[in-house]
Design a protein around this motif. Structure first.
Motif, PDB file in Angstrom:
ATOM      1  N   THR A   6      23.552  -2.281  97.848  1.00 41.74           N
ATOM      2  CA  THR A   6      22.830  -3.428  97.286  1.00 41.74           C
ATOM      3  C   THR A   6      21.831  -3.927  98.318  1.00 41.74           C
ATOM      4  N   ARG A   8      19.703  -6.114 100.835  1.00 44.86           N
ATOM      5  CA  ARG A   8      20.086  -7.194 101.747  1.00 44.86           C
ATOM      6  C   ARG A   8      19.850  -8.593 101.144  1.00 44.86           C
ATOM      7  N   GLU A   9      18.660  -8.777 100.501  1.00 43.95           N
ATOM      8  CA  GLU A   9      18.333 -10.122  99.971  1.00 43.95           C
ATOM      9  C   GLU A   9      19.320 -10.519  98.876  1.00 43.95           C
ATOM     10  N   ILE A  11      22.413  -9.553  98.601  1.00 43.24           N
ATOM     11  CA  ILE A  11      23.702  -9.901  99.233  1.00 43.24           C
ATOM     12  C   ILE A  11      23.617 -11.286  99.881  1.00 43.24           C
ATOM     13  N   SER A  12      22.500 -11.522 100.566  1.00 42.75           N
ATOM     14  CA  SER A  12      22.318 -12.832 101.201  1.00 42.75           C
ATOM     15  C   SER A  12      22.437 -13.947 100.184  1.00 42.75           C
ATOM     16  N   ALA A  13      21.746 -13.764  99.069  1.00 45.56           N
ATOM     17  CA  ALA A  13      21.768 -14.802  98.027  1.00 45.56           C
ATOM     18  C   ALA A  13      23.192 -14.987  97.500  1.00 45.56           C
ATOM     19  N   GLN A  14      23.880 -13.850  97.320  1.00 42.76           N
ATOM     20  CA  GLN A  14      25.273 -13.916  96.846  1.00 42.76           C
ATOM     21  C   GLN A  14      26.142 -14.694  97.832  1.00 42.76           C
ATOM     22  N   LEU A  15      25.995 -14.345  99.111  1.00 47.64           N
ATOM     23  CA  LEU A  15      26.825 -14.994 100.130  1.00 47.64           C
ATOM     24  C   LEU A  15      26.557 -16.488 100.171  1.00 47.64           C
ATOM     25  N   ILE A  16      25.282 -16.841 100.096  1.00 49.13           N
ATOM     26  CA  ILE A  16      24.927 -18.268 100.135  1.00 49.13           C
ATOM     27  C   ILE A  16      25.539 -18.983  98.927  1.00 49.13           C
ATOM     28  N   ARG A  19      29.179 -19.354  99.619  1.00 51.30           N
ATOM     29  CA  ARG A  19      29.361 -20.360 100.687  1.00 51.30           C
ATOM     30  C   ARG A  19      29.279 -21.775 100.099  1.00 51.30           C
ATOM     31  N   ARG A  45      28.537 -14.059 118.074  1.00 50.46           N
ATOM     32  CA  ARG A  45      27.600 -13.018 117.624  1.00 50.46           C
ATOM     33  C   ARG A  45      27.426 -11.959 118.728  1.00 50.46           C
TER      34      ARG A  45
END
Ligand code: 0PR
Length: 367
Positions: A6, A8-9, A11-16, A19, A45
């Motif tokens: 999938t 990256r963007e 996944i980022s949106a999903q994670l946000i 969250r 990190r």
């Protein structure tokens, strides 16, 4: 798992999105964890790929863990203490009791713990096959009745655990009296300071709870609670190297040839985070943070009392307990086993948060 990856963007949106389902810290009055210090997140990190399970390979992370333990040994009045980073209070308590069990061989081992002991001790007794003997609270107090404690210790008692900063009431057992009893009976003494370990030393008048008390064999304290470290992160320290050695297991195929820890692979990241915070803040920084938490605890206690709610005890640490009342919607507040309301005034519970909570109560009362 999908066949194709999938973007990256997405996944980022999903994670946000996920969250956002987590409760914001400004509404959490029930937790003993808090927002890690920024320097802790940066350190985490940096060491994301470092495995403390193989210290000979990750020598930098291993050095940090050693410095962290030295620094905490100094804080807890035993510069020569040995120990390591764990995943938190449960694992630390388990390892301490395991070490105690190695010291004393008996067919029907038991441990003696206060009524305030964290529920991790149920798991520990289950795993290690121990009988758990619970010491009731001293009349009118929320600490162990030391007289009853002495009565419960017998030849099969492999350890006593005391609490410095109890989960439900924030109270501190009378460690000096308990240590006197365990010395007289030659019993191992562990102090569970998972919560209080990063609070008590920074109070105006700290009570003795650590290795300063003769007879205390191990102490656990959690960077991921009041240490402002990242999750997960606990620390376990032993006074005697012999107790550490008793936990040794050989790891022949690794570059590092033995381990005393429970888990194999261990995060260097959380050790680096804990080390970064304590080095950055120093005792002065922690004193300021603890003073702020205590001030907010007093303010919340006074504010709730002014509404006519009844406090259960005068707060000892940054935790206050009230007889049950209806909490306004949207706030996370937990209950004690006796169904009282328990508020933990962690660093994220700022004065503004306290005032917002009290304002919501005032509004609710007017309805
Ligand atoms: N010992 C004491 C005195 C504790 O308070 C805790 C956890 C433990 C041991 C076990 O520590 P770990 O959970 O790190 O293994 N006290 C908190 C509690 O049970 C843990 C917690 C923190 C729970 C944040 C929920 C939460 O949102 O309340």
């Amino acid at each position: 798992m999908e066949e194709k990856g999938t973007p990256r963007e997405v996944i980022s949106a999903q994670l946000i999105g996920y969250r956002a389902l987590d409760t914001p810290h400004t509404r959490i009055l029930s937790s003993m964890c808090t927002i890690p210090h920024q320097i802790a997140e940066e350190a985490k990190r940096l060491f994301a790929a470092s495995n403390l399970g193989d210290p000979a390979v990750f020598a930098g992370a291993a050095k940090i863990e050693q410095l962290l333990i030295e620094s905490l040994g100094d804080l807890l009045h035993c510069k020569t203490a040995s120990g390591w980073m764990t995943s938190g209070g449960t694992e630390s308590n388990l390892q301490a009791i395991r070490a105690a069990k190695k010291r004393k061989k008996t067919e029907k081992p038991n441990i003696v713990v206060p009524e305030s002991a964290h529920f991790s001790f149920y798991k520990i007794c289950d795993i290690l096959g121990l009988e758990m003997r619970t010491v009731p609270y001293a009349p009118g107090k929320y600490i162990a009745d030391t007289g009853r404690m002495a009565e419960l210790i017998d030849k099969n008692t492999i350890a006593v655990s005391a609490v410095a900063g109890s989960t439900e009431y924030g109270t501190i057992d009378d460690i000096r009296t308990i240590a006197k009893i365990t010395r007289e009976t030659d019993t191992y003494l562990h102090v569970d300071a998972a919560f209080g370990g990063f609070v008590i030393p920074f109070l105006k008048n700290p009570v003795p709870f650590d290795f300063a008390v003769e007879g205390v064999d191990s102490v656990s304290l959690d960077p991921h609670k009041m240490g402002l470290g990242t999750i997960p992160g606990g620390c376990l320290l032993f006074r005697e190297e012999e107790d550490v050695k008793a936990l040794r297991v050989s790891t022949p195929y690794l570059i590092s040839k033995e381990q005393t820890t429970l888990t194999g692979t261990r995060p260097g990241a959380d050790a680096a985070a804990a080390y970064a915070v304590i080095t950055y803040l120093g005792r002065e920084g922690f004193r300021d943070i603890v003073a702020g938490c205590m001030e907010n605890t007093r303010r919340l206690t006074a504010g709730l009392s002014a509404f006519g709610y009844e406090k259960v005890l005068d707060p000892v640490l940054n935790l206050t307990v009230f007889r049950d009342f209806a909490v306004p919607d949207g706030w996370m507040v937990s209950h004690t086993g006796r169904h009282e309301l328990r508020f933990v005034l962690m660093p994220h519970v700022t004065r503004d948060v306290v005032e917002a909570f009290l304002a919501d109560i005032a509004e609710q009362k007017q309805k």
